[in-house]
Scaffold this motif. Structure first.
Motif, PDB file in Angstrom:
ATOM      1  N   GLU A   1     -23.299  -2.462  -3.078  1.00  0.00           N
ATOM      2  CA  GLU A   1     -22.108  -2.006  -3.897  1.00  0.00           C
ATOM      3  C   GLU A   1     -22.757  -1.761  -5.272  1.00  0.00           C
ATOM      4  O   GLU A   1     -22.114  -1.095  -5.883  1.00  0.00           O
ATOM      5  CB  GLU A   1     -21.166  -3.250  -4.181  1.00  0.00           C
ATOM      6  CG  GLU A   1     -20.089  -3.305  -2.836  1.00  0.00           C
ATOM      7  CD  GLU A   1     -18.737  -4.232  -3.293  1.00  0.00           C
ATOM      8  OE1 GLU A   1     -17.885  -3.514  -3.003  1.00  0.00           O
ATOM      9  OE2 GLU A   1     -19.067  -5.451  -3.554  1.00  0.00           O
TER      10      GLU A   1
ATOM     11  N   SER B   1     -12.516  -2.670   6.302  1.00  0.00           N
ATOM     12  CA  SER B   1     -11.878  -3.544   5.208  1.00  0.00           C
ATOM     13  C   SER B   1     -12.830  -3.558   3.904  1.00  0.00           C
ATOM     14  O   SER B   1     -12.409  -3.231   3.009  1.00  0.00           O
ATOM     15  CB  SER B   1     -11.257  -4.728   5.557  1.00  0.00           C
ATOM     16  OG  SER B   1     -12.499  -5.578   5.883  1.00  0.00           O
ATOM     17  N   SER B   2     -14.019  -4.057   4.196  1.00  0.00           N
ATOM     18  CA  SER B   2     -14.990  -3.785   3.055  1.00  0.00           C
ATOM     19  C   SER B   2     -15.156  -2.567   2.268  1.00  0.00           C
ATOM     20  O   SER B   2     -15.116  -2.377   1.009  1.00  0.00           O
ATOM     21  CB  SER B   2     -16.440  -4.326   3.527  1.00  0.00           C
ATOM     22  OG  SER B   2     -16.154  -5.813   4.031  1.00  0.00           O
TER      23      SER B   2
ATOM     24  N   ILE C   1     -13.007  -0.022   2.577  1.00  0.00           N
ATOM     25  CA  ILE C   1     -11.856   0.606   1.976  1.00  0.00           C
ATOM     26  C   ILE C   1     -11.737  -0.127   0.209  1.00  0.00           C
ATOM     27  O   ILE C   1     -11.190   0.707  -0.498  1.00  0.00           O
ATOM     28  CB  ILE C   1     -10.610   0.260   2.625  1.00  0.00           C
ATOM     29  CG1 ILE C   1     -10.399   1.057   3.682  1.00  0.00           C
ATOM     30  CG2 ILE C   1      -9.311   0.271   1.894  1.00  0.00           C
ATOM     31  CD1 ILE C   1      -9.536   0.368   4.767  1.00  0.00           C
ATOM     32  N   LYS C   2     -12.041  -1.570   0.050  1.00  0.00           N
ATOM     33  CA  LYS C   2     -12.050  -1.862  -1.022  1.00  0.00           C
ATOM     34  C   LYS C   2     -13.111  -1.427  -2.226  1.00  0.00           C
ATOM     35  O   LYS C   2     -12.787  -1.151  -3.417  1.00  0.00           O
ATOM     36  CB  LYS C   2     -12.374  -3.671  -0.895  1.00  0.00           C
ATOM     37  CG  LYS C   2     -11.437  -4.312  -0.250  1.00  0.00           C
ATOM     38  CD  LYS C   2     -11.941  -5.805  -0.049  1.00  0.00           C
ATOM     39  CE  LYS C   2     -10.813  -6.608   0.647  1.00  0.00           C
ATOM     40  NZ  LYS C   2     -11.151  -7.767   1.007  1.00  0.00           N
ATOM     41  N   THR C   3     -14.368  -1.097  -1.436  1.00  0.00           N
ATOM     42  CA  THR C   3     -15.233  -0.459  -2.402  1.00  0.00           C
ATOM     43  C   THR C   3     -14.723   1.026  -2.780  1.00  0.00           C
ATOM     44  O   THR C   3     -14.922   1.312  -3.923  1.00  0.00           O
ATOM     45  CB  THR C   3     -16.497  -0.115  -1.509  1.00  0.00           C
ATOM     46  OG1 THR C   3     -17.078  -1.590  -1.183  1.00  0.00           O
ATOM     47  CG2 THR C   3     -17.524   0.410  -2.416  1.00  0.00           C
TER      48      THR C   3
ATOM     49  N   ASN D   1     -11.646   2.028  -2.819  1.00  0.00           N
ATOM     50  CA  ASN D   1     -10.440   2.014  -4.035  1.00  0.00           C
ATOM     51  C   ASN D   1     -10.862   1.868  -5.715  1.00  0.00           C
ATOM     52  O   ASN D   1     -10.048   2.127  -6.421  1.00  0.00           O
ATOM     53  CB  ASN D   1      -9.573   0.966  -3.216  1.00  0.00           C
ATOM     54  CG  ASN D   1      -8.868   1.385  -2.053  1.00  0.00           C
ATOM     55  OD1 ASN D   1      -8.861   2.603  -1.691  1.00  0.00           O
ATOM     56  ND2 ASN D   1      -8.180   0.441  -1.600  1.00  0.00           N
ATOM     57  N   LYS D   2     -11.936   1.297  -5.619  1.00  0.00           N
ATOM     58  CA  LYS D   2     -12.355   0.893  -7.136  1.00  0.00           C
ATOM     59  C   LYS D   2     -13.558   1.899  -7.517  1.00  0.00           C
ATOM     60  O   LYS D   2     -14.019   1.571  -8.479  1.00  0.00           O
ATOM     61  CB  LYS D   2     -13.031  -0.682  -7.149  1.00  0.00           C
ATOM     62  CG  LYS D   2     -14.003  -1.056  -6.199  1.00  0.00           C
ATOM     63  CD  LYS D   2     -14.408  -2.518  -6.320  1.00  0.00           C
ATOM     64  CE  LYS D   2     -15.611  -2.818  -5.546  1.00  0.00           C
ATOM     65  NZ  LYS D   2     -15.734  -4.371  -5.652  1.00  0.00           N
TER      66      LYS D   2
ATOM     67  N   ASN E   1     -14.051   6.440   2.076  1.00  0.00           N
ATOM     68  CA  ASN E   1     -14.151   5.456   3.253  1.00  0.00           C
ATOM     69  C   ASN E   1     -13.924   6.371   4.488  1.00  0.00           C
ATOM     70  O   ASN E   1     -12.939   6.967   4.496  1.00  0.00           O
ATOM     71  CB  ASN E   1     -13.543   4.416   3.336  1.00  0.00           C
ATOM     72  CG  ASN E   1     -13.528   3.573   4.884  1.00  0.00           C
ATOM     73  OD1 ASN E   1     -14.536   3.323   5.305  1.00  0.00           O
ATOM     74  ND2 ASN E   1     -12.156   3.493   5.390  1.00  0.00           N
TER      75      ASN E   1
END
Length: 331
Positions: A187, A211-212, A214-216, A218-219, A225
């Protein structure tokens, strides 16, 4: 999948250098997109969990294959199933050549005692030797990358507007923890690339990694992704258009390399010396864990064996090293 991907440029070169050949590629159904576009090649699906399961199923598979005018068999896998098929084909007096995987040398390379730390023959060279033994010589330097795929409208719709940024693919996961870069460090790499606003970054992985990532995404401003979003065929379309791929010692490194995409690889308890270095890549593109601190590396060929105390070897590869390598390659 990585082993299968490495066969693609070899088969492409084989049929171009020996245009009289027709290839029947026996593989599993999900992997068929890897061979799209290779001339004189058709895929035959091995249904190993269905009608081709077990000894009777493999006999049925053999009989189905014998309906083609097969003059020789090249076994590029050399596992239990292919060894059973070897017996069946030899009963039918069909020439059968197998890859020599160099298992003894690989045991010596990964041994904790009396380790023989030296580069082994590449898997691609071993593939070429199988065809050479069947009378179809193929020199590794003549093997070239596959041609770039066209981007479908569906794929273009997913990746968004092209604003002239360079495209970087990142595949941050691998099959085993021993060769997976800590995600918190990856990250940092992604954040560093994203902050430059020079790159569009595509994250590749399996459904379990989604899921990991997508979080990355989104920010981040420039991160997309792709895990669980596209099928393999679309993924290959996109990969073939990248300017750079960052990957573990895993399948995505071989998928990008087969299109000639510059590929930076990160290595944990495995090592390029085992012969699985991606096709056609500059050796300088490999970032390996610190052997001065962890002298047993490589501890295994596929990353399954992680000795006590070797759980964090990849933390010796700093995010700054990865970023500097990206900037160097893309410059």
């Amino acid at each position: 999948m990585g082993d299968v991907a490495m066969t693609a440029p070899v088969l492409n070169a084989l049929v171009k250098q020996h245009p009289e050949l027709r290839i029947i590629m026996l593989t599993k159904e999900p992997l068929t997109p890897i061979f799209e576009g290779i001339p004189n090649l058709q895929v035959f699906i091995a249904d190993v969990n269905g009608r081709h399961k077990g000894l009777k199923g493999l006999w049925k598979l053999h009989k189905e294959l014998m309906e083609y005018p097969i003059s020789a068999v090249a076994d590029l896998h050399n596992v239990l199933r292919s060894n059973i098929l070897k017996r069946y084909f030899r009963l039918a007096k069909v020439p059968f050549a197998q890859i020599n995987k160099g298992r003894r040398e690989k045991r010596a390379l990964t041994s904790a005692k009396n380790k023989e730390f030296k580069p082994l023959k590449s898997t691609l060279q071993r593939y070429c030797e199988v065809f050479d033994s069947l009378g179809y010589p193929l020199q590794l330097p003549t093997v070239k990358p596959l041609e770039q795929k066209a981007l479908s409208q569906q794929t273009l719709g997913l990746i968004g507007k092209d604003n002239r940024q360079k495209w970087i693919g990142i595949a941050p996961f691998a099959a085993f923890p021993g060769k997976t870069y800590p995600y918190k460090l990856m990250e940092e790499v992604i954040k560093g690339l994203d902050n430059t606003n020079k790159y569009k970054i595509f994250l590749f992985g399996g459904e379990e990694d989604r899921s990991s990532m997508i979080k990355t995404a989104n920010k981040s401003r420039n991160v997309v992704n792709m895990a669980g979003v596209v099928d393999l065929s679309q993924e290959l379309e996109l990969i073939s258009h990248l300017d750079l791929m960052i990957s573990m010692d895993s399948a995505n490194a071989h998928l990008s390399a087969m299109y000639g995409i510059p590929t930076i690889t990160l290595w944990g308890v495995t090592h390029p010396y085992a012969g699985f270095y991606p096709f056609g890549q500059d050796p300088d593109y490999a970032l390996t864990s610190d052997r001065s601190r962890y002298p047993l590396i490589p501890t295994s060929i596929y990353g399954k064996k992680v000795p006590k105390g070797y759980e964090h070897v990849m933390e010796t590869i700093l995010p700054e090293q990865v970023l500097n390598k990206v900037y160097s390659v893309l410059s």
